[in-house]
Enzyme design. Structure first.
Site, mmCIF file in Angstrom:
data_model
loop_
_atom_site.group_PDB
_atom_site.id
_atom_site.type_symbol
_atom_site.label_atom_id
_atom_site.label_comp_id
_atom_site.label_asym_id
_atom_site.label_seq_id
_atom_site.Cartn_x
_atom_site.Cartn_y
_atom_site.Cartn_z
ATOM 1 N N GLU A 181 0.938 -1.171 0.096
ATOM 2 C CA GLU A 181 0.032 0.066 -0.153
ATOM 3 C C GLU A 181 0.826 1.223 0.070
ATOM 4 O O GLU A 181 0.402 2.292 -0.404
ATOM 5 C CB GLU A 181 -0.899 -0.160 1.181
ATOM 6 C CG GLU A 181 -0.228 -0.110 2.575
ATOM 7 C CD GLU A 181 -0.117 -1.961 2.863
ATOM 8 O OE1 GLU A 181 0.145 -2.592 1.896
ATOM 9 O OE2 GLU A 181 -0.293 -2.057 3.909
ATOM 10 N N GLY A 232 7.496 -9.229 5.982
ATOM 11 C CA GLY A 232 7.834 -9.587 7.288
ATOM 12 C C GLY A 232 7.685 -10.985 7.878
ATOM 13 O O GLY A 232 6.745 -11.695 7.235
ATOM 14 N N GLU A 253 9.654 -14.851 1.195
ATOM 15 C CA GLU A 253 10.910 -14.173 1.318
ATOM 16 C C GLU A 253 10.698 -13.393 2.512
ATOM 17 O O GLU A 253 10.033 -12.227 2.296
ATOM 18 C CB GLU A 253 11.119 -13.416 -0.091
ATOM 19 C CG GLU A 253 11.435 -14.207 -1.215
ATOM 20 C CD GLU A 253 12.402 -15.519 -1.289
ATOM 21 O OE1 GLU A 253 13.339 -15.102 -0.518
ATOM 22 O OE2 GLU A 253 12.178 -16.371 -1.773
ATOM 23 N N CYS A 287 15.989 -6.485 3.366
ATOM 24 C CA CYS A 287 16.132 -7.685 4.159
ATOM 25 C C CYS A 287 17.310 -8.341 4.223
ATOM 26 O O CYS A 287 17.638 -9.146 5.203
ATOM 27 C CB CYS A 287 15.136 -8.729 3.211
ATOM 28 S SG CYS A 287 15.646 -8.831 1.602
ATOM 29 N N GLU A 388 14.664 -7.625 13.754
ATOM 30 C CA GLU A 388 14.908 -6.981 12.386
ATOM 31 C C GLU A 388 14.165 -5.399 12.682
ATOM 32 O O GLU A 388 13.200 -5.121 13.044
ATOM 33 C CB GLU A 388 13.919 -7.683 11.445
ATOM 34 C CG GLU A 388 14.524 -7.091 10.123
ATOM 35 C CD GLU A 388 13.409 -7.538 8.993
ATOM 36 O OE1 GLU A 388 12.260 -7.749 9.187
ATOM 37 O OE2 GLU A 388 14.106 -7.782 7.745
ATOM 38 N N GLU A 465 13.669 -17.539 -4.955
ATOM 39 C CA GLU A 465 13.363 -16.743 -6.137
ATOM 40 C C GLU A 465 14.547 -16.892 -6.860
ATOM 41 O O GLU A 465 15.891 -17.230 -6.511
ATOM 42 C CB GLU A 465 13.419 -15.167 -5.885
ATOM 43 C CG GLU A 465 12.004 -14.932 -5.164
ATOM 44 C CD GLU A 465 11.933 -13.591 -4.578
ATOM 45 O OE1 GLU A 465 10.787 -13.069 -4.724
ATOM 46 O OE2 GLU A 465 12.964 -13.082 -4.397
#
Ligand code: NAD
Length: 502
Positions: A181, A232, A253, A287, A388, A465
């Site tokens: 968003e 997350g 991921e 990340c 994190e 990926e």
């Protein structure tokens, strides 16, 4: 007609064109540098997700039956069109994320390669023919999954989406995207590129909106065969459990707490060059951020001294200015999280060596600015070393021997990435092999390529990926066994031995 974004109101992208949300609602996307409203975007919900999935289902048969070489041609054309519109994509990506133009020009400049790489993979990926005893031909086919759902974050909006879209298209899937968003604009604009490249309407659909609404509706949808989320770790758990109810495949991921491990013999200046990039690129919002700098005691003080000095000299400024090195954080919420962790770090007894506050000056009064920050004297059990933060905060920790360095690097619940800095080739591989991380760089950090598998161990994710692995993960295997014998079908033969399954 001016492009949609010049009008400042963006629609959903469904069935090859723009349309408003069924509810008629819109939401504002901000420019993080000054909190101004960049665009109003249609706010998709469950009804729009239904429409997008229906469009993708209608488009699936045609696209999945399009021969791989024709799919590859569309993808090569998409790469060419994207290169031609690169300036526009970079400008919008910078505006919606606040990330420095120098980074995003480099990052987006490579994205056409993903379409070329996966297009080539679709063309060259032959069915396998494993050996089989007797008069049989036994082969497998890789067939597309169907309609897949992509849920993406704001930190690398177009890169992360591209990592999912290119293999999905190459394998013959159709898709519905729920972008963040905070940064839905470039994922929407990609619809025009793919349409102009000749992609059939309905193969690529984008429904911007909020996670708990459009995101959850997509995740729960029974017409979706796979949900691929980047976000997350907590979001990953929620989305995986929603998907699990329909046995929808899930790839995640997720979060990270990457270590940079620097051994003796590496020049302190080289460690600092790397750390400045690893820790502060994207204002620390990646990340694989080098959030823990684990340095041998013999070079620790020299590294800290230079790191602190050079962190002070990093140039903050207008993200569209090519000289800017560090932009703002993406949102007020993200800055509040960073400020919370800086307070926690101080309460835990770490030493705030530089940064730790908002920059001063008129240019930074609005917007979500924060100074690059270095903590020293950090212990690995502190929350700032374990959780994190997703901001420009790096924790420096000393070590005395290789075992201790490995234990520190592995001592978190995350396992996305790590980098090993050493001049000793044996040590480089020995330590790399013991890293509990899906991606390990040796004397490098945060390098990415369409051919190199990307994904996490432990709580950093499920699935990969990039590379052939990603292509495979967007297919399912069909096994075809051909009986080449013209002997009569013998199940009824009365010889007492049942041979059909042998
Ligand atoms: P986030 O988890 O808040 O949101 C990610 C996406 O999930 C957004 O589109 C959001 O709207 C959607 N979402 C949220 N709740 C949902 C729900 N209940 N159902 C369905 N969708 C939902 O993450 P973010 O703040 O956008 O991005 C930062 C996070 O992403 C960090 O943790 C970072 O480590 C991670 N990340 C991981 C990688 C990787 O490659 N492993 C890459 C980039 C970012």
């Amino acid at each position: 007609m001016p492009a949609e974004h010049e009008q400042r109101t963006w629609g959903l992208w469904i069935d090859g064109g723009w349309r408003p949300a069924a509810s008629g609602r819109t939401f504002a996307v901000e420019n993080p540098k000054d909190a101004s409203v960049l665009a109003e975007v249609a706010e998709g919900g469950a009804t729009d997700i239904d429409a997008a999935v229906a469009a993708a289902q209608r488009a699936f048969d045609g696209w999945s039956e399009t021969p791989p070489e024709a799919r590859a041609r569309v993808m090569a054309k998409a790469a060419e069109i994207l290169r031609g519109r690169m300036d526009e994509f970079v400008r919008i990506e910078v505006d919606q994320t606040g990330r420095a133009r120098r980074e995003l020009a480099a990052q987006l400049g490579r994205l056409p390669e993903w379409y070329e790489y996966f297009g080539a993979l679709a063309r060259t990926h032959e069915d396998t023919v494993p050996p089989f005893n007797g008069p049989f031909l036994n082969y497998t086919r890789r067939v597309p999954l169907g309609v897949v759902g992509h849920v993406t974050p704001w930190n690398h909006p177009l890169l992360i989406l591209t990592k999912k879209v290119a293999p999905s298209l190459a394998a013959g899937n159709s898709m519905v995207v729920k972008p963040s968003e905070l940064a839905p604009l470039t994922p929407l604009l990609l619809g025009e590129v793919l349409r102009d490249a000749g992609l059939p309407d309905g193969v690529y659909n984008v429904v911007p909106g909020f996670g708990a609404d459009a995101g959850a509706a997509l995740t729960r949808h029974q017409g979706i065969r796979k949900i691929d989320l980047t976000g997350g770790t907590e979001t990953g758990k929620t989305v995986a459990s929603l998907a699990g109810r329909n046995l929808t495949r899930f790839a995640g991921e997720l979060g990270g707490k990457a270590a940079m491990v620097a051994f003796p013999g590496v020049a302190p200046q080289a460690v600092v060059n790397a750390a400045l990039f690893a820790s502060f690129v994207a204002t620390g919002q990646t990340c694989v951020q080098g959030s823990r700098l684990i340095v041998h005691r013999s070079i620790h003080d020299a590294v800290v001294e230079e790191l602190v000095t050079r962190t002070r000299t990093l140039r903050l400024g207008d993200p569209q200015d090519l000289r800017t090195q560090v932009g703002p954080l993406v949102s007020e919420r993200q800055r509040a999280i960073v400020e919370k962790y800086v307070r926690i770090g101080q309460e835990e007894g770490a030493t705030l060596a530089v940064g730790g506050r908002r920059p001063e000056g008129a240019a930074y009064e609005r917007g979500y600015w924060y100074l690059p920050t270095v903590f020293t004297g950090v212990r690995n059990d502190m929350r700032i070393a374990q959780e994190e933060i997703f901001g420009p905060v790096v924790c420096v920790m000393p070590f005395d021997d290789e075992e201790e360095a490995i234990a520190l690097a592995n001592g978190t619940e995350f396992g996305l990435a790590a980098s090993v800095w050493t001049e000793d080739v044996r040590q480089a591989h020995r330590v790399a092999h013991r890293m509990q991380a899906g991606i390990v760089w040796i004397n490098d950090h945060h390098r990415i390529d369409p051919a190199s598998p990307w994904g996490g161990f432990k709580m950093s994710g499920i699935g990969r990926e990039n590379g052939i692995a990603a292509y495979h993960e967007y297919t399912q295997i069909q096994n075809v066994i051909v009986n080449l014998s013209s002997a009569p079908f013998d199940w009824f033969a009365d010889d007492g031995a049942m041979k059909r399954y042998s």
